[in-house]
Write a protein that holds these residues in place. Structure first.
Motif, short mmCIF file in Angstrom:
data_model
loop_
_atom_site.label_atom_id
_atom_site.label_comp_id
_atom_site.label_asym_id
_atom_site.label_seq_id
_atom_site.Cartn_x
_atom_site.Cartn_y
_atom_site.Cartn_z
N UNK A 263 20.06 23.45 23.22
CA UNK A 263 18.93 22.52 23.16
C UNK A 263 17.74 23.14 23.89
N UNK A 264 16.60 23.15 23.21
CA UNK A 264 15.40 23.77 23.76
C UNK A 264 14.24 22.78 23.70
N UNK A 265 13.34 22.87 24.66
CA UNK A 265 12.09 22.13 24.57
C UNK A 265 11.19 22.84 23.56
N UNK A 326 1.54 21.62 22.44
CA UNK A 326 1.26 22.04 23.81
C UNK A 326 2.45 21.75 24.69
N UNK A 327 3.00 22.80 25.28
CA UNK A 327 4.05 22.67 26.29
C UNK A 327 3.56 23.18 27.65
N UNK A 328 2.24 23.29 27.80
CA UNK A 328 1.70 23.83 29.03
C UNK A 328 1.43 25.31 28.91
N UNK A 329 0.92 25.88 30.02
CA UNK A 329 0.54 27.29 29.99
C UNK A 329 1.73 28.24 30.04
N UNK A 346 5.95 25.70 18.96
CA UNK A 346 5.70 26.00 20.37
C UNK A 346 7.01 25.91 21.14
N UNK A 347 7.25 26.89 22.00
CA UNK A 347 8.45 26.91 22.84
C UNK A 347 8.13 27.74 24.07
N UNK A 348 8.95 27.63 25.09
CA UNK A 348 8.74 28.43 26.28
C UNK A 348 9.05 29.90 25.99
N UNK A 349 8.55 30.76 26.83
CA UNK A 349 8.78 32.19 26.66
C UNK A 349 10.28 32.51 26.71
#
Length: 368
Positions: A263-265, A326-329, A346-349
């Motif tokens: 599970x991923x944001x 948008x998930x932030x910077x 969009x996903x985190x690095x």
């Protein structure tokens, strides 16, 4: 493939000028600077004048009742009270030889010195109608009415708020004059302004408590400002040089096919059936593909992203991205195509390799 890549990353996008952002940051920053000026020019000088008068006060002559001299009176401690918490409060209730019963409040942790004091004889010293300190057992304890250093909160808040105001004004000026130089949602210029003025604000809030005297605090703040400005200028020069050498902002990430269900944001946006209301929140990646779920604890009936979704490239977030992407910077954006329709994920690095791996696995299964 190369044609699609060129379409996915237009060379001259239409950039919003963000006039509301410019106006709001400049207005709030100016207001904070005005608050700083008021704190440093109105209440702080008043506290400094009071402190100078207290330090210059002498003992009252016998039989006088003036309030601008130090009037010492014998007293007996009737009881003490302590209240715990993040900021413990310590109270001492005394009866003076003149019949007064003042309640004295002491700042800081006086827990050990308050034990067993009931019945002890002390001397309380009045100045301007308030007990400023007590004397007992060759020790002097200052009450919360001690005017020495009362300027510090106003100076600390003034410098901290002024630094924040300066940062907001710098951000507003950059957006007003430099918005067209980049399409990044989180440009490095803005980051330098935030970090630099944040460090300066932290220094401004701490220095009045760490150095002796308001002049020394202002001098140390000026030195800190010069150091921060030099550091920001050096960082800006390095980042400008590094970015000038780049021919693309594409981020190279190797796909990693998930070994287990993960599970991923993540957020999906695009004019496709799976990019609507449920196209945001969480993604479920596994060896069979990528799915959208509304909640990490609710995995029933996931909305499967079809194998027709073709990943193109990974890049930082743009101001021209669809609303809500948008998930932030800390996030990256994966540009995709589903037929002729652009789709953005969009996903985190840290999660992006699994997102790419799941999409790659889905396309491989569809081609078998």
């Amino acid at each position: 493939m190369n044609e699609r890549r060129a379409e996915a990353a237009p060379a001259a996008p239409s950039l919003p000028k963000r006039r509301a952002l410019v106006i709001s940051t400049t207005a709030i920053g100016t207001a904070l600077l005005l608050v700083m000026v008021w704190l440093l020019l109105v209440p702080m000088p008043e506290r400094l004048d009071t402190e100078r008068a207290f330090r210059a006060a002498r003992d009252c002559a016998p039989g006088t009742t003036a309030t601008d001299c130090l009037h010492s009176v014998p007293a007996v401690i009737e009881r003490t009270r302590e209240k715990g918490g993040k900021t413990p409060s310590h109270w001492m209730y005394v009866k003076t030889a003149e019949g007064d019963r003042p309640a004295l409040y002491f700042k800081g942790d006086q827990r050990s010195t308050f034990e067993g004091l009931a019945g002890k004889r002390i001397h309380v010293t009045y100045w301007e109608g308030s007990v400023r300190y007590i004397d007992w057992a060759d020790a002097r304890w200052y009450t919360a009415a001690d005017p020495r250093g009362a300027y510090r909160p106003f100076l600390a808040w003034g410098l901290a708020l002024g630094s924040a105001g300066l940062g907001l004004i710098l951000i507003g000026l950059w957006w007003a004059r430099g918005y067209a130089t980049t399409r990044l949602r989180y440009p490095w210029q803005q980051g330098i302004a935030v970090v630099g003025t944040g460090i300066l604000g932290l220094a401004g809030g701490l220095l009045p408590w760490l150095v002796h005297g308001w002049r020394a605090a202002l001098l140390a703040y000026g030195v800190a400002g010069a150091v921060v400005a030099a550091g920001c200028a050096f960082a800006a020069a390095v980042l400008h040089r590094v970015n000038a050498r780049k021919t693309t902002d594409t981020v190279d990430i190797e796909p990693v096919i998930p070994a287990d269900e993960t599970i991923l944001a993540g957020i999906v946006r695009g004019d496709v059936p799976y990019g609507g209301v449920l196209g945001g929140g969480y993604l479920m990646a596994d060896a069979e593909g990528l799915s959208i779920i509304p909640d990490p604890n609710y995995r029933n009936h996931p909305k499967l992203i079809p194998a027709t979704l073709e990943p193109l490239r990974v890049r930082p977030p743009y101001r021209t991205d669809p609303e809500g992407l948008d998930l932030g910077d800390v996030c990256l954006v994966l540009e995709c195509r589903d037929g002729d329709t652009p789709v953005y994920v969009a996903a985190t690095r840290e999660s992006m390799p699994l997102v790419l791996g799941a999409l790659t696995a889905a396309r491989q299964l569809a081609q078998k």
